[in-house]
Write a protein that holds these residues in place. Structure first.
Motif, PDB file in Angstrom:
ATOM      1  N   ARG A  65       0.845  -1.238  -0.032  1.00 50.90           N
ATOM      2  CA  ARG A  65      -0.030  -0.046   0.066  1.00 50.90           C
ATOM      3  C   ARG A  65       0.821   1.217  -0.014  1.00 50.90           C
ATOM      4  N   HIS A 113       1.239   5.530  -0.657  1.00 55.17           N
ATOM      5  CA  HIS A 113       0.534   6.710  -0.730  1.00 55.17           C
ATOM      6  C   HIS A 113       1.577   7.717  -1.662  1.00 55.17           C
ATOM      7  N   ASN A 115       2.105  11.041  -3.993  1.00 58.11           N
ATOM      8  CA  ASN A 115       1.293  12.379  -4.456  1.00 58.11           C
ATOM      9  C   ASN A 115      -0.132  12.425  -4.164  1.00 58.11           C
ATOM     10  N   GLY A 116      -0.372  12.144  -2.805  1.00 57.98           N
ATOM     11  CA  GLY A 116      -1.699  12.406  -2.575  1.00 57.98           C
ATOM     12  C   GLY A 116      -2.774  11.332  -2.649  1.00 57.98           C
ATOM     13  N   GLU A 117      -2.389  10.166  -3.382  1.00 58.94           N
ATOM     14  CA  GLU A 117      -3.330   9.289  -3.774  1.00 58.94           C
ATOM     15  C   GLU A 117      -2.835   7.646  -3.263  1.00 58.94           C
ATOM     16  N   GLU A 118      -3.715   6.878  -2.922  1.00 64.62           N
ATOM     17  CA  GLU A 118      -3.396   5.851  -2.446  1.00 64.62           C
ATOM     18  C   GLU A 118      -3.395   4.717  -3.463  1.00 64.62           C
ATOM     19  N   HIS A 119      -2.302   4.044  -3.544  1.00 60.92           N
ATOM     20  CA  HIS A 119      -2.207   2.806  -4.412  1.00 60.92           C
ATOM     21  C   HIS A 119      -1.950   1.534  -3.696  1.00 60.92           C
ATOM     22  N   LEU A 175       3.405   1.291 -11.231  1.00 60.14           N
ATOM     23  CA  LEU A 175       2.464   2.469 -11.188  1.00 60.14           C
ATOM     24  C   LEU A 175       2.555   3.239 -12.225  1.00 60.14           C
ATOM     25  N   SER A 233       4.330   9.289   3.166  1.00 59.91           N
ATOM     26  CA  SER A 233       3.774  10.168   2.130  1.00 59.91           C
ATOM     27  C   SER A 233       4.885  10.338   1.104  1.00 59.91           C
ATOM     28  N   THR A 275       6.489  11.399  -2.360  1.00 58.22           N
ATOM     29  CA  THR A 275       6.276  12.640  -3.464  1.00 58.22           C
ATOM     30  C   THR A 275       7.314  12.489  -4.626  1.00 58.22           C
ATOM     31  N   GLY A 332       4.075  14.730  -8.845  1.00 58.19           N
ATOM     32  CA  GLY A 332       3.349  15.401  -7.583  1.00 58.19           C
ATOM     33  C   GLY A 332       3.761  16.937  -7.593  1.00 58.19           C
ATOM     34  N   ASN A 377      -1.561  21.769 -10.424  1.00 62.67           N
ATOM     35  CA  ASN A 377      -2.518  21.012 -11.167  1.00 62.67           C
ATOM     36  C   ASN A 377      -2.084  20.841 -12.780  1.00 62.67           C
TER      37      ASN A 377
END
Lengths: 786, 172
Positions: free
Chosen positions: B16, B18, B20-24, B42, B82, B84, B88, B92
């Protein structure tokens, strides 16, 4: 920058398989048997290929030199000739499984005695690397231009010395990688590679024994640096063969060990023996240079890399005669490849070390000796003894601008202040040339049967029916900003903002002829091709506009895409009107014109029309950029650590197309040069085992090793090129190693020590300083003030 | 050559991550490095392999804001942090990070291969030190190798980014 680059490692094709290599642990050994059974049985493994099988199916790879008896295959066949040579390849579902399988391949060897030292390799009783050749000396030729013996006879002063350029290379952060995919329906082999190599697709096709148009190399791949070395021929032939055999795409991505030891990407490894004849006032009359190069087990481009420097063999100096002996010798080490400058950096180092020696012998200041010898600005074009004409230059002015920028008296004062604090400190100087533009001339010079002169670059430009400009270039790019170059030149010629010009990379089937970004050639050659194509577009626009307004071509002016009648600004055809005529209104076109608005231009290198003469006189490259380097170094007298404190460089590459790009090239080249001078070497032990295989034993310069380089620019345009531009791709590297050596020698001078070899290794320097300290020529550490 | 059906990887376990702010959640063998996991499992290919032994910094990512070598970490070891990566950094899709803009404006990249690692390391520096001197910038990037630029324009880019960040701060 946003992580969206497309390097070879980023390419993902369905069903793609990965390779790992089985390599020789011996520098020289007969290969008795390759037992693949256990490896092939591992789940996930698709193939284990040995050299014997491959050699029956492919033609040996070409070197730069015609030498019968050297058979170069991607995998060793009967004999391994250096530690790390590829013996077998495993192809598997992923790299992890492939490496597991590598450990299961069982190779039996009969070790043989290797030859490691290059001078020993020339002895009659030496082991022979390629037995069918009968000797390790694969090339030897002496060139004599003008009356060397007479000049030496009559000169008041002579000296001899030897310098060594250690085996280093450019070692990009991205290793070499290549993907091959075969489509039996179209009988087309697609290749994506991290490549910088002319005739890459041709050589793959030749080796695989397929027609050249059955190979398509894609140039729209990002290349993570190359600086000469990414030739990847054996890699590409290997995966090309495997892709055709297995019916699946195959990728070979070197890991760092495969790259450093087995990639055949080492650079020149030279011993220079030099005799110089000179006047008492430091003017040099004549040079005798013997350049001995250790090319390792496979010569690659090494012999040609000994030949190219003939085009600037006397540097920026007025020297009347030269004898140059080029010797290329095989040993049981990794093979050599073309490195940034193609032999010019080591040659410049040898020349500049000689000039410093002449200064010491005459008691003259090193910089004054250069001034006495510089070719003067009114003497251009200037023909040197080997037959090459330098196009333009103003060395004296660059020299003076450099000294002014560095504020020479205060620079000397800062050096002396460091010495007063107990450090060793020195100022170095080097004034050197960067030959640019490229030329095929070294091919026929060294291979008389290869009577080739064509050396070209191309550009295709089109204006579509919406008025948008697109250009297609026939080359891969490894950081040289080709897209910016093309957009700038085409924008300049057409009067359009460069940001509006789309640049795409063709592939080898759709590309016009080209020779890739070697030889510091693209500003000159691609710039020239872009200018040629853009000027044709402009001429066509003018003709269409004039015809439509029923006036003559000489009655109108081109104004940023619009065509205006001179003196009558209301009579005008706009860019968009002309585009519409070209694409949609054939009834308004001048008679005989082709529809649409597009042009292509194939540009032969300037002064590239003649073969070399029998005595070797030859016009090598067309354009000669100049650089003068002035570093200040400090050496810790206890540890021997050299620190480059300040760096000034004067640079003249003619017209600059993009200042940021040129500055980046120059500083990047200086960083490479500092690495070659102080840090980098592929060392071997006496048994032929490499002592360097990772980046931990091959230290490269970091942010802490490169000072804030101060640049002063000058411009003497080339009369030969589209906008007066010369090359800058090898700048900095051409002179930095020589300048650093000069600085270190200036620092060691008070101790009576001298460094004759690059790299100047920390441990050796430390030992020599410790010996000097013991013998009393150096103050004891406790007496030093810091 | 008959192609073989891939064998199901019985050694893989769910990891598991995490990023760039997303869970994989991704099944990998424990010996797969974080670098290879990010790139091959990924699909985030911005982080690059240069040496796979921690010397070059091309694989630099952040774990909880600290710059680390993804080639020296096994994927399961990165659980709970976390992470990065260069992907990331952008706020945007239509906006670049100030460091990315500055690298562009200062011509701080040529081939671009070391650039993601440089950006991630530099982002870590600016998060700790909003006003770094040239010496501090050089020190912070001293573990990232570049073969193209000679570093001067990279250092200028980081300083330019710091200046821009200062300008964007609301006045006190």
């Amino acid at each position: 920058m946003a992580g969206q680059g497309r390097f070879v490692a980023d390419i993902r094709l369905p069903g793609m398989l990965e390779c790992a290599l089985v390599t020789s642990p011996y520098p020289r050994a007969r290969i008795l048997e390759v037992n693949r059974e256990a490896a092939r049985a591992l789940p996930g493994v698709h193939e284990v290929l040995s050299g014997l099988t491959l050699a029956a199916q492919v033609t040996p790879l070409t070197h730069g030199i015609e030498v019968a008896g050297i058979a170069w295959y991607p995998l060793a066949v009967d004999c391994a000739r250096y530690v790390g040579e590829w013996v077998a390849v495993v192809v598997a579902e992923d790299r992890y499984v492939a490496e597991d399988a590598v450990e299961l391949v069982d190779v039996s060897y009969e070790p043989l005695t290797p030859v490691v030292d290059v001078e020993a390799a020339m002895e009659p009783d030496s082991p022979i690397v390629h037995e069918a050749v009968g000797t390790n000396v694969i090339y030897r030729r002496t060139f004599t231009w003008n009356d060397v013996d007479d000049d030496f006879e009559s000169a008041p002063e002579r000296l001899s010395h030897r310098v060594r350029w250690g085996r280093s290379s450019t070692v990009p952060i991205e290793t070499f990688g290549v993907v091959a995919a075969y489509d039996p329906g179209t009988d087309l082999l697609d290749i994506w590679a991290s490549i910088q190599m002319p005739k890459f697709s041709e050589q793959i096709a030749t080796a695989l024994r397929i027609p050249h148009s059955n190979v398509r190399v894609h140039y729209d791949v990002d290349v993570g640096g190359s600086y000469g070395v990414k030739r990847g021929l054996k890699h590409a032939v290997l995966v090309g063969y495997l892709a055709r055999q297995l019916g699946r795409p195959v990728r070979l991505l070197e890991d760092r060990l495969e790259n450093m030891i087995g990639g055949d990407a080492h650079g020149p490894d030279r011993i220079f023996d030099i005799d110089v004849a000179f006047e008492r006032d430091g003017r040099v009359r004549s040079l005798i240079i013997r350049a001995l190069d250790d090319c390792g087990a496979f010569p690659g481009r090494s012999v040609l890399q000994l030949g190219k420097p003939i085009g600037a063999i006397t540097g920026p100096y007025r020297i009347g005669s030269v004898r140059y002996e080029a010797i290329c010798v095989c040993t049981n080490k990794t093979g050599q490849v073309a490195v940034r400058g193609f032999g010019q950096a080591p040659t410049n180092f040898a020349l500049e070390a000689t000039m410093d020696r002449v200064a010491a012998a005459t008691g003259m200041d090193r910089l004054e000796v250069r001034r006495h010898n510089y070719i003067q600005s009114h003497e251009f074009p200037y023909r040197i003894p080997s037959g090459t004409e330098y196009d333009s230059g103003d060395y004296e002015t660059v020299h003076q601008k450099l000294l002014d920028r560095a504020d020479w008296p205060t620079l000397v004062a800062r050096r002396d202040a460091l010495r007063a604090k107990g450090m060793l400190a020195g100022i170095g100087f080097a004034s050197v040339l960067e030959p640019s533009g490229g030329n095929a001339a070294f091919e026929p010079l060294l291979n008389p049967h290869n009577d080739t002169t064509t050396w070209m670059e191309s550009c295709f430009v089109k204006v579509d029916h919406d008025g948008c400009v697109t250009t297609s270039i026939a080359t891969p790019t490894s950081g040289q900003a080709h897209e910016t170059l093309m957009a700038t030149v085409i924008g300049e010629e057409l009067g359009i903002e460069p940001e509006l010009i789309r640049v795409v990379h063709a592939d080898t089937l759709t590309a016009l002829p080209g020779n890739t970004p070697v030889a510091s050639r693209m500003a000159i050659m691609m710039g020239g091709a872009a200018a040629g194509a853009a000027r044709q577009i402009r001429d066509t626009v003018i003709a269409i506009g004039a015809h439509d307004m029923q006036v003559r071509v000489d009655e109108v002016e081109y104004a940023n895409g619009d065509v205006v009648v001179r003196g009558r600004p209301d009579e005008c055809r706009t860019w968009m009107q002309i585009v519409a005529i070209a694409h949609r209104q054939y009834h308004r076109m001048p008679p005989g014109f082709q529809p649409g608005l597009q042009a292509h231009f194939v540009y032969q290198v300037p002064k590239g029309e003649r073969l070399p003469a029998a005595d070797g006189t030859v016009q090598m490259y067309p354009c000669y950029a100049f650089e003068a380097h002035l570093p200040l170094v400090e050496i810790d007298p206890v540890t021997g650590r050299v620190r480059v404190r300040e760096y000034y460089v004067g640079h003249d590459c003619g017209t600059i197309i993009n200042p940021g790009v040129v500055r980046g090239m120059l500083i990047g080249g200086i960083a490479h040069g500092i690495g070659a001078a102080l840090l980098e070497e592929f060392r071997y032990d006496s048994e032929g085992q490499p002592l360097v295989g990772t980046l931990l034993d091959y230290p490269m310069p970091t942010t802490l090793d490169i000072p804030d380089v101060q640049i002063v620019e000058h411009c003497t345009p080339s009369p030969l090129t589209s906008h007066g531009q010369k090359g800058a791709g090898e700048s900095g590297y051409m002179g930095a190693p020589a300048a650093i050596a000069s600085a270190v020698n200036d620092a060691l001078g008070p101790l009576g020590l001298r460094c004759e070899r690059l790299p100047i290794r920390l441990t050796e320097l430390g030992e020599r300083l410790a010996a000097a300290s013991r013998s009393g020529t150096l103050p004891a550490p406790e007496d030093l003030q810091r | 050559m008959r192609s073989r059906i891939p064998i199901r990887d019985v050694n893989a376990a769910d990891v598991r991550l995490h990023v760039n702010g997303e869970e994989h959640v991704v099944p990998v063998q424990p010996r797969v490095t974080l670098l290879d996991c990010l790139r091959d499992h990924l699909g985030m290919t911005g982080t690059h392999a240069g040496c796979e032994h921690g010397a070059c910094g091309a694989c630099t990512v952040q774990l909880d804001g600290e710059a680390v070598r993804a080639c020296l970490i096994y994927a399961p070891m990165a659980e709970g942090y976390s992470i990065t990566t260069v992907e990331g950094l952008q706020p945007n899709l239509s906006e670049l990070h100030v460091l990315q803009e500055s690298f562009w404006d200062a011509h701080a990249l040529q081939c671009g291969y070391c650039t993601p690692g440089m950006l991630v390391a530099a982002a870590g520096l600016l998060a700790r030190n909003a006003d770094p001197s040239q010496a501090e910038i050089r020190e912070a990037l001293s573990a990232n190798l570049c073969r193209c630029t000679g570093y001067v324009q990279i250092v200028e880019a980081v300083r330019l980014a710091a200046d821009r960040l200062q300008q964007r701060k609301p006045a006190p």
